[in-house]
Design a protein around this motif. Structure first.
Motif, mmCIF file in Angstrom:
data_model
loop_
_atom_site.group_PDB
_atom_site.id
_atom_site.type_symbol
_atom_site.label_atom_id
_atom_site.label_comp_id
_atom_site.label_asym_id
_atom_site.label_seq_id
_atom_site.Cartn_x
_atom_site.Cartn_y
_atom_site.Cartn_z
ATOM 1 N N THR A 147 0.844 -1.194 0.000
ATOM 2 C CA THR A 147 0.000 0.000 0.000
ATOM 3 C C THR A 147 0.879 1.244 0.000
ATOM 4 O O THR A 147 2.093 1.164 -0.212
ATOM 5 C CB THR A 147 -0.966 -0.021 1.211
ATOM 6 N N LYS A 153 -3.864 6.903 1.682
ATOM 7 C CA LYS A 153 -4.528 5.735 1.115
ATOM 8 C C LYS A 153 -4.398 4.490 1.994
ATOM 9 O O LYS A 153 -5.274 3.626 1.994
ATOM 10 C CB LYS A 153 -3.974 5.448 -0.289
ATOM 11 N N CYS A 154 -3.296 4.391 2.735
ATOM 12 C CA CYS A 154 -3.099 3.218 3.589
ATOM 13 C C CYS A 154 -4.211 3.086 4.625
ATOM 14 O O CYS A 154 -4.611 1.974 4.982
ATOM 15 C CB CYS A 154 -1.740 3.262 4.269
ATOM 16 N N GLU A 156 -7.238 3.769 4.179
ATOM 17 C CA GLU A 156 -8.423 3.235 3.510
ATOM 18 C C GLU A 156 -8.197 1.790 3.069
ATOM 19 O O GLU A 156 -9.077 0.933 3.233
ATOM 20 C CB GLU A 156 -8.768 4.087 2.287
ATOM 21 N N GLU A 157 -7.032 1.520 2.507
ATOM 22 C CA GLU A 157 -6.784 0.216 1.906
ATOM 23 C C GLU A 157 -6.593 -0.888 2.936
ATOM 24 O O GLU A 157 -7.001 -2.038 2.700
ATOM 25 C CB GLU A 157 -5.560 0.296 0.984
ATOM 26 N N GLN A 160 -9.973 -2.145 4.233
ATOM 27 C CA GLN A 160 -10.613 -2.874 3.144
ATOM 28 C C GLN A 160 -9.968 -4.247 2.966
ATOM 29 O O GLN A 160 -10.664 -5.249 2.732
ATOM 30 C CB GLN A 160 -10.496 -2.071 1.850
#
Length: 296
Positions: A147, A153-154, A156-157, A160
Motif C-alpha cells: 500500500t 490511502k493506507c 483506507e486500503e 478494506q
C-alpha cells in the motif's frame, strides 16, 4: 523549536538543488536526523513522500522556465534530471495535463506546487500515554498487502484488505495456522518496507510460536531492540470511533511525539499494532515503534 528549524533547513537545501542532484543523505544531515527517520517523518507530516515533493517542485519550475524563456525542452529536461525529453514529457503531461511545448501557449492552464514550509502546532491539551520498553527478538507471520501513505490511502486500503481477508477465508486460515480458535483475533498489524516514494507493506499477522508455518505466509523477524509503546483509546462502543483513535494515534506519534523527544525511528525491525484481549471481553491496542536515541 529546533527540530522544526532543522526540517525547514533541509527543505531549503532541497530547493537549492532542484536543478541538480538532491541527496537524501545530506538533507537528513541538515535535519540532524538519519536518512530513514527523515524520509519517514517527511511523508507522515506532509502527506507527500519526499520523492513526490521533489518531482512536483521540479516540474513546477520546469513549467515556469518554459513560460518565461525560450529554453529548449531538451535542455529543461536535462536541467531537472530527466534522462530523455520523452521521459520528461511524460512526467510533465501527467502533472500538468499538457505536453511541455504547450506550456508557452497563451491561456494554457498549468499546476504549481509552491515550496513547502513546515509549521507544526502541538496543542498539548490531549495526553499521549507511552512507555519505552526493551523487547527480545521475535517473529511474526501473516498475510501481506502493498500500500502507500500518499493521500492517506493506507488508512483506507488496510481496513478494506482486512474485510476481504475475513470474507474470503484467509483470516480464518491464518488464525488456524497460529493455533487460535474461530473466536480468536490476530495478534498484530505490521507496517514495514517503507521507501521514499511513500510505498510500504502491511502484514495482518500473528506471533510465530511454531516452526511449522505454511509457506504461503510472509515471516518477519524483529531483533532485540528498544521500542516506544503507545496506548490507544479503545473505550468506545462505536467501532468507527475506535478505528479513528488508532489512526489519530499514528498521526500524533509523528506530528507531536517525535518532534518533542530525543528519539528517532530506527529502520531495523518494523512498526506494529498489538491487539490485546479477545472478541468476548473486548480488546485493547498498543502501537510499537522501534526507536534509538538521537545522537546528532
Amino acid at each position: 523549536m529546533e527540530w522544526l528549524i532543522n526540517m525547514n533547513n533541509a527543505i531549503c537545501y532541497i530547493e537549492r538543488n532542484l536543478a541538480g542532484k538532491v541527496s537524501y543523505e545530506h538533507a537528513a544531515q541538515v535535519a540532524c536526523s538519519s536518512t530513514y527517520h527523515f524520509t519517514r517523518m517527511f511523508s507522515y507530516i506532509t502527506g507527500v513522500p519526499l520523492s513526490e515533493y521533489i518531482r512536483r517542485r521540479r516540474l513546477t519550475l520546469a513549467a515556469l522556465d518554459l513560460q518565461t524563456s525560450d529554453i529548449k525542452v531538451i535542455d529543461v529536461a536535462a536541467k531537472y534530471g530527466y534522462d530523455s525529453p520523452e521521459a520528461f514529457s511524460r512526467a510533465f503531461k501527467k502533472l500538468h495535463g499538457v505536453m511541455p511545448i504547450s506550456a508557452r501557449e497563451v491561456g494554457v492552464q498549468l499546476k504549481t506546487f509552491p515550496k513547502m514550509t513546515l509549521h507544526i502546532k502541538i496543542k498539548g491539551d490531549t495526553e499521549m500515554i507511552y512507555r519505552i520498553e526493551e523487547k527480545d527478538a521475535f517473529e511474526v507471520f501473516g498475510i501481506e498487502l502493498r500500500t502507500t501513505v500518499i493521500d492517506g490511502k493506507c488508512f483506507e486500503e488496510i481496513p478494506q484488505f482486512a474485510v476481504q481477508c475475513m470474507e474470503d477465508g484467509r483470516y480464518a486460515a491464518l488464525l488456524k495456522a497460529a493455533g487460535k480458535g474461530e473466536d480468536g483475533i490476530s495478534d498484530v498489524g505490521v507496517t514495514y518496507g517503507h521507501n521514499p516514494n511513500g510505498n510500504m507493506n502491511y502484514l495482518m499477522g500473528c506471533f510465530k510460536t511454531s516452526e511449522s508455518i505454511p509457506s504461503i505466509y510472509t515471516v518477519l523477524s524483529a531483533p532485540k531492540q528498544t521500542w516506544a509503546v503507545f496506548a490507544v483509546d479503545q473505550s468506545s462502543n462505536d467501532e468507527d470511533t475506535n478505528m479513528h483513535n488508532i489512526h489519530e494515534t499514528w498521526r500524533r506519534i509523528y506530528s507531536e511525539w517525535f518532534p518533542t523527544v530525543s528519539y528517532e525511528h530506527t529502520e531495523t525491525g518494523f512498526d506494529f499494532e498489538w491487539y490485546l484481549g479477545d472478541n468476548e471481553s473486548g480488546y485493547g491496542v498498543e502501537i510499537w515503534i522501534p526507536v534509538v536515541k538521537n545522537l546528532v
